[in-house]
Motif scaffolding. Sequence first.
Motif, PDB file in Angstrom:
ATOM      1  N   GLY A   1     -10.839 -19.651 -44.508  1.00 44.20           N
ATOM      2  CA  GLY A   1     -11.408 -20.307 -45.687  1.00 44.20           C
ATOM      3  C   GLY A   1     -12.520 -21.271 -45.333  1.00 44.20           C
ATOM      4  N   GLY A   2     -13.241 -21.684 -46.371  1.00 48.20           N
ATOM      5  CA  GLY A   2     -14.376 -22.576 -46.175  1.00 48.20           C
ATOM      6  C   GLY A   2     -13.971 -23.996 -45.852  1.00 48.20           C
ATOM      7  N   ALA A   3     -14.873 -24.714 -45.192  1.00 51.49           N
ATOM      8  CA  ALA A   3     -14.671 -26.127 -44.889  1.00 51.49           C
ATOM      9  C   ALA A   3     -16.015 -26.734 -44.523  1.00 51.49           C
ATOM     10  N   VAL A   4     -16.193 -28.001 -44.861  1.00 51.49           N
ATOM     11  CA  VAL A   4     -17.384 -28.745 -44.460  1.00 51.49           C
ATOM     12  C   VAL A   4     -17.034 -29.564 -43.230  1.00 51.49           C
ATOM     13  N   ILE A   5     -17.763 -29.353 -42.136  1.00 54.37           N
ATOM     14  CA  ILE A   5     -17.588 -30.170 -40.942  1.00 54.37           C
ATOM     15  C   ILE A   5     -18.617 -31.294 -41.030  1.00 54.37           C
ATOM     16  N   ALA A   6     -18.166 -32.525 -41.224  1.00 51.43           N
ATOM     17  CA  ALA A   6     -19.055 -33.682 -41.324  1.00 51.43           C
ATOM     18  C   ALA A   6     -19.138 -34.335 -39.950  1.00 51.43           C
TER      19      ALA A   6
ATOM     20  N   ALA B   1     -17.848 -43.114 -49.447  1.00 47.72           N
ATOM     21  CA  ALA B   1     -17.439 -44.298 -48.679  1.00 47.72           C
ATOM     22  C   ALA B   1     -16.167 -44.031 -47.899  1.00 47.72           C
ATOM     23  N   GLU B   2     -15.248 -43.257 -48.480  1.00 50.50           N
ATOM     24  CA  GLU B   2     -14.012 -42.917 -47.784  1.00 50.50           C
ATOM     25  C   GLU B   2     -14.301 -42.021 -46.576  1.00 50.50           C
ATOM     26  N   LEU B   3     -15.240 -41.088 -46.722  1.00 47.20           N
ATOM     27  CA  LEU B   3     -15.614 -40.241 -45.589  1.00 47.20           C
ATOM     28  C   LEU B   3     -16.196 -41.091 -44.466  1.00 47.20           C
ATOM     29  N   LYS B   4     -17.052 -42.039 -44.825  1.00 47.52           N
ATOM     30  CA  LYS B   4     -17.623 -42.913 -43.790  1.00 47.52           C
ATOM     31  C   LYS B   4     -16.529 -43.734 -43.109  1.00 47.52           C
ATOM     32  N   ARG B   5     -15.571 -44.218 -43.888  1.00 47.82           N
ATOM     33  CA  ARG B   5     -14.476 -44.993 -43.297  1.00 47.82           C
ATOM     34  C   ARG B   5     -13.731 -44.149 -42.263  1.00 47.82           C
ATOM     35  N   ARG B   6     -13.506 -42.887 -42.595  1.00 44.47           N
ATOM     36  CA  ARG B   6     -12.800 -41.999 -41.675  1.00 44.47           C
ATOM     37  C   ARG B   6     -13.635 -41.725 -40.423  1.00 44.47           C
TER      38      ARG B   6
ATOM     39  N   TYR C   1     -24.696 -33.003 -41.136  1.00 41.02           N
ATOM     40  CA  TYR C   1     -24.870 -34.321 -40.538  1.00 41.02           C
ATOM     41  C   TYR C   1     -25.165 -35.322 -41.649  1.00 41.02           C
ATOM     42  N   PRO C   2     -24.144 -35.985 -42.178  1.00 41.49           N
ATOM     43  CA  PRO C   2     -24.339 -36.878 -43.328  1.00 41.49           C
ATOM     44  C   PRO C   2     -25.278 -38.053 -43.073  1.00 41.49           C
ATOM     45  N   GLU C   3     -25.462 -38.427 -41.791  1.00 44.41           N
ATOM     46  CA  GLU C   3     -26.378 -39.530 -41.482  1.00 44.41           C
ATOM     47  C   GLU C   3     -27.838 -39.089 -41.598  1.00 44.41           C
TER      48      GLU C   3
ATOM     49  N   LYS D   1     -24.266 -44.474 -39.200  1.00 44.73           N
ATOM     50  CA  LYS D   1     -25.182 -45.054 -40.175  1.00 44.73           C
ATOM     51  C   LYS D   1     -24.635 -44.832 -41.586  1.00 44.73           C
ATOM     52  N   ASP D   2     -25.321 -45.393 -42.586  1.00 51.17           N
ATOM     53  CA  ASP D   2     -24.983 -45.070 -43.968  1.00 51.17           C
ATOM     54  C   ASP D   2     -25.119 -43.563 -44.136  1.00 51.17           C
ATOM     55  N   ILE D   3     -24.176 -42.960 -44.834  1.00 49.18           N
ATOM     56  CA  ILE D   3     -24.193 -41.503 -44.942  1.00 49.18           C
ATOM     57  C   ILE D   3     -24.578 -41.043 -46.346  1.00 49.18           C
ATOM     58  N   LYS D   4     -25.137 -39.843 -46.395  1.00 52.41           N
ATOM     59  CA  LYS D   4     -25.511 -39.215 -47.661  1.00 52.41           C
ATOM     60  C   LYS D   4     -24.267 -38.608 -48.316  1.00 52.41           C
ATOM     61  N   SER D   5     -24.387 -38.323 -49.594  1.00 50.35           N
ATOM     62  CA  SER D   5     -23.238 -37.819 -50.358  1.00 50.35           C
ATOM     63  C   SER D   5     -23.092 -36.305 -50.319  1.00 50.35           C
TER      64      SER D   5
END
Length: 257
Positions: free
Chosen positions: A36-41, A190-195, A115-117, A127-131
């Motif tokens: 199945g699909g998944a996003v690797i951040a 914000a929760e993703l960045k915290r993780r 790459y959310p940064e 860094k601050d990450i994109k959504s």
Amino acid sequence: MVDVTYPIIIAAAKSWFRVGGFKIDMQGTEHVPASGGAVIACNHNSYLDFIMTGYPGEKNKRYTRFMAKKEVFDHKVGGPLMRSFKHLAVDRSNGAEAFEIAVNALKSGEVVGVYPEATISRSFLIKDIKSGAVRMAAAAGVPVVPVVHFGMHRIQTKGHARDLSRGKAVVIRVGEPYFPTGDDVPAQTAELKRRMDALLDECIAAYPEEQKPPGAWWVPASYGGSAPSLEEAERLDVEEKKLRAERKAAKAATKKA
């Protein structure tokens, strides 16, 4: 379509790990879904991130399809290679199209690397990450799996000479799957960045003490190194963008003349 290039490159990378005496400490690979699909951040601190952020998926027999700017696919050598990996070409000037390409790949069961940064972190902190990662996962109904590594930037990163000396440690941590709903994108981002921050802390804590001496340039200032702070790194990024724009304008003016 059968993957041909990916297995060859993975084998070559593993040979490099052995020859280069890499000390790889990787945990959490079970969090990459077996199907199945998944996003690797992924965090972004070097020019070689894709090697280590794709490695956990390979351990679970999954190949990560990374999103990359379409200009890379236009290169006469790089283009065919990127297509052979089934990576995703995106036009940065058309965010909606890039989003749709990623969501369709996720819905078809692919693991998509993001790459959310957006750009390399000179501070080696997150860094601050994109959504985008959160929004893609919510739209496709798949999890986000954060993957954070530390150590690859010692080989090649922005502002430092390449160093291919042997024996470098690389620590990789894969977080538990996170299922954004899209109901509150800022909060879920914000929760993703915290993780990701927590995983980076784990990586640096696990990094061999003998390879992170006080004042080392590859260690964040907040951990006893001499890397720029997040604020200083941002200032350097702004200066770089300004210089790049000036060079581009000068080149255009020369052509026009």
